[in-house]
Design an enzyme around this catalytic site. Sequence first.
Site, PDB file in Angstrom:
ATOM      1  N   GLY A 198       0.825  -1.211   0.000  1.00 58.15           N
ATOM      2  CA  GLY A 198       0.000   0.000   0.000  1.00 58.15           C
ATOM      3  C   GLY A 198       0.855   1.256   0.000  1.00 58.15           C
ATOM      4  N   SER A 199       1.971   1.215   0.709  1.00 55.78           N
ATOM      5  CA  SER A 199       2.851   2.390   0.779  1.00 55.78           C
ATOM      6  C   SER A 199       3.363   2.756  -0.612  1.00 55.78           C
ATOM      7  CB  SER A 199       4.047   2.124   1.701  1.00 55.78           C
ATOM      8  OG  SER A 199       3.609   1.858   3.005  1.00 55.78           O
ATOM      9  N   ASN A 233      -6.974   4.385   9.597  1.00 55.79           N
ATOM     10  CA  ASN A 233      -6.425   3.163  10.181  1.00 55.79           C
ATOM     11  C   ASN A 233      -6.425   3.167  11.704  1.00 55.79           C
ATOM     12  OD1 ASN A 233      -4.539   5.206   9.140  1.00 55.79           O
ATOM     13  ND2 ASN A 233      -2.994   4.122  10.320  1.00 55.79           N
ATOM     14  N   GLN A 292      -7.308   0.502   4.338  1.00 53.91           N
ATOM     15  CA  GLN A 292      -8.135  -0.067   5.418  1.00 53.91           C
ATOM     16  C   GLN A 292      -9.547  -0.401   4.945  1.00 53.91           C
ATOM     17  OE1 GLN A 292      -7.266  -0.988   8.508  1.00 53.91           O
ATOM     18  NE2 GLN A 292      -5.159  -0.273   8.341  1.00 53.91           N
ATOM     19  N   SER A 343      -3.945  -2.828  -0.180  1.00 55.10           N
ATOM     20  CA  SER A 343      -2.848  -3.675   0.292  1.00 55.10           C
ATOM     21  C   SER A 343      -3.403  -5.020   0.731  1.00 55.10           C
ATOM     22  CB  SER A 343      -2.154  -2.972   1.462  1.00 55.10           C
ATOM     23  OG  SER A 343      -1.103  -3.763   1.932  1.00 55.10           O
ATOM     24  N   HIS A 394      -2.355  -7.506   2.610  1.00 59.18           N
ATOM     25  CA  HIS A 394      -2.235  -8.091   3.958  1.00 59.18           C
ATOM     26  C   HIS A 394      -3.274  -7.561   4.942  1.00 59.18           C
ATOM     27  CE1 HIS A 394       0.049  -4.944   6.374  1.00 59.18           C
ATOM     28  NE2 HIS A 394       0.243  -4.462   5.151  1.00 59.18           N
ATOM     29  N   THR A 405      10.142  -7.883 -11.917  1.00 59.31           N
ATOM     30  CA  THR A 405       9.562  -9.194 -12.234  1.00 59.31           C
ATOM     31  C   THR A 405       8.319  -9.421 -11.385  1.00 59.31           C
ATOM     32  OG1 THR A 405      11.721 -10.042 -12.833  1.00 59.31           O
ATOM     33  CG2 THR A 405      10.053 -11.679 -12.264  1.00 59.31           C
ATOM     34  N   CYS A 413       1.908   1.273  12.634  1.00 59.42           N
ATOM     35  CA  CYS A 413       3.116   1.613  11.885  1.00 59.42           C
ATOM     36  C   CYS A 413       3.971   2.603  12.672  1.00 59.42           C
ATOM     37  CB  CYS A 413       2.745   2.202  10.529  1.00 59.42           C
ATOM     38  SG  CYS A 413       1.703   1.090   9.597  1.00 59.42           S
TER      39      CYS A 413
HETATM   40  N1  PLP Z   1      -2.390   3.298   4.299  1.00 58.36           N
HETATM   41  C1  PLP Z   1      -3.073   2.921   5.386  1.00 58.36           C
HETATM   42  C2  PLP Z   1      -4.352   3.615   5.721  1.00 58.36           C
HETATM   43  C3  PLP Z   1      -2.605   1.882   6.196  1.00 58.36           C
HETATM   44  O1  PLP Z   1      -3.298   1.508   7.271  1.00 58.36           O
HETATM   45  C4  PLP Z   1      -1.388   1.252   5.851  1.00 58.36           C
HETATM   46  C5  PLP Z   1      -0.814   0.195   6.710  1.00 58.36           C
HETATM   47  O2  PLP Z   1      -1.012   0.173   7.915  1.00 58.36           O
HETATM   48  C6  PLP Z   1      -0.719   1.668   4.677  1.00 58.36           C
HETATM   49  C7  PLP Z   1      -1.251   2.697   3.933  1.00 58.36           C
HETATM   50  C8  PLP Z   1       0.542   1.014   4.222  1.00 58.36           C
HETATM   51  O3  PLP Z   1       0.278  -0.252   3.659  1.00 58.36           O
HETATM   52  P1  PLP Z   1       1.449  -1.317   3.513  1.00 58.36           P
HETATM   53  O4  PLP Z   1       1.692  -1.889   4.868  1.00 58.36           O
HETATM   54  O5  PLP Z   1       0.928  -2.356   2.567  1.00 58.36           O
HETATM   55  O6  PLP Z   1       2.621  -0.604   2.965  1.00 58.36           O
END
Ligand code: PLP
Length: 383
Positions: free
Chosen positions: A72-73, A153, A181, A201, A203, A239, A326
């Site tokens: 997601g980042s 989040n 989220q 994302s 996970h 890849t 995070c």
């Molecule tokens: N954006 C939000 C709202 C999130 O909650 C998170 C992860 O906690 C991310 C972005 C980042 O996602 P990733 O862990 O896949 O990099």
Amino acid sequence: MKDFIYADNAATTRIADEVLEAMMPYFKDNYGNASSVYKFGRDNHQAIESARKTIAHLIGASPMEIFFTSCGSESDNWALKGTMHRLAAEGKKHLITSKIEHHAILHSAEALEREGFDVTYLPVDEYGRVSAQSVKDAIREDTGLVSIMYANNEVGTIQPVKEIGGICREAGVLFHTDAVQAAGALHIDVNEQNIDMLSMSAHKFNGPKGAGVFYCRRGHFPDNFMDGGAQERGHRAGTENVAYIIGMAKAFEMACAEMDAKAEKLAAMRDHIKEGLLKIHDSQLNGDPVNRLPGNLNVSFAKIDGQSMLFDLDLEGIAASSGSACASGALDPSHVLLAMGLPYEMAHGSLRISLGRYNTMEEADRIIEAVTSVVAGLRGEKK
Ligand code: PLP
């Protein structure tokens, strides 16, 4: 130690058995490079395209608007930096976002500021809501992009995404939403909700860690973020991570199919825990009381240090979070809670319980019992 209870599903989730099963063949037997010309590679290319189609269909997009990323980042970084770099040539150097975004957005915005871009960080109300009117008021002649998250989040507040997207559309400004989220928990339709770009994302919805989606409406593809080979139609080199892409599509398909039933189950557990925890004196609910993620509960306790609460809950076999997962490790109170106007002390004593696919009502009861006891212990009220 008592049976372990995982109540930190906003940080990450357990991979679903069905997802792992769908991924396994791609590690050992079907390991071909999806960009190769022979059948052993081409078959994997086809599997990836089928995953792309599945995900596109589930958010109302077309497959060519779906790009696979590493998380997601990365999707958030790509949306902000790639779009602003592209639009700078047209003289659009202004970005609008909010004060309660994830750091993947906030730190990308700060990086853009260091390059000379101008960023407006919109405030939120006491429930963590960004008002659509504030977006409208902040749009300028040189605004290129608005990025407002779908759901927060930390406190679970859901933003008026469709309305904000409508305002952006009318003003001719692109609209990105960080739906990391929300994806798999709330319905998404990029056309109906006026969304031009979106991040997801795997996970967070019982898929593998290290797999993300960046949706971008055709005609607005940002500058490349990863240069190299011609993967992802020349827009994102590297890849292809076949197993993870297959796993992500399977997980998203399952999450969307289960969405309504799961939301009902999670909201019932969440509300039960909420009732229990708000019986503790000097406590308060954080976030929107109604428009919030079904699995998210965030409560603050006065005279409590959030980190100590987490350590004591860990001893009780409960994994939860205080502030953003995070950001855990940092003792600064959450930027989200401070933006919502919480006093330092209440922001410091916050507890996030985030429920997922595998939680049960019995666990909800144990969480209430454990938190009540831990808070009393930390306050020196235990007899
Ligand atoms: N954006 C939000 C709202 C999130 O909650 C998170 C992860 O906690 C991310 C972005 C980042 O996602 P990733 O862990 O896949 O990099």
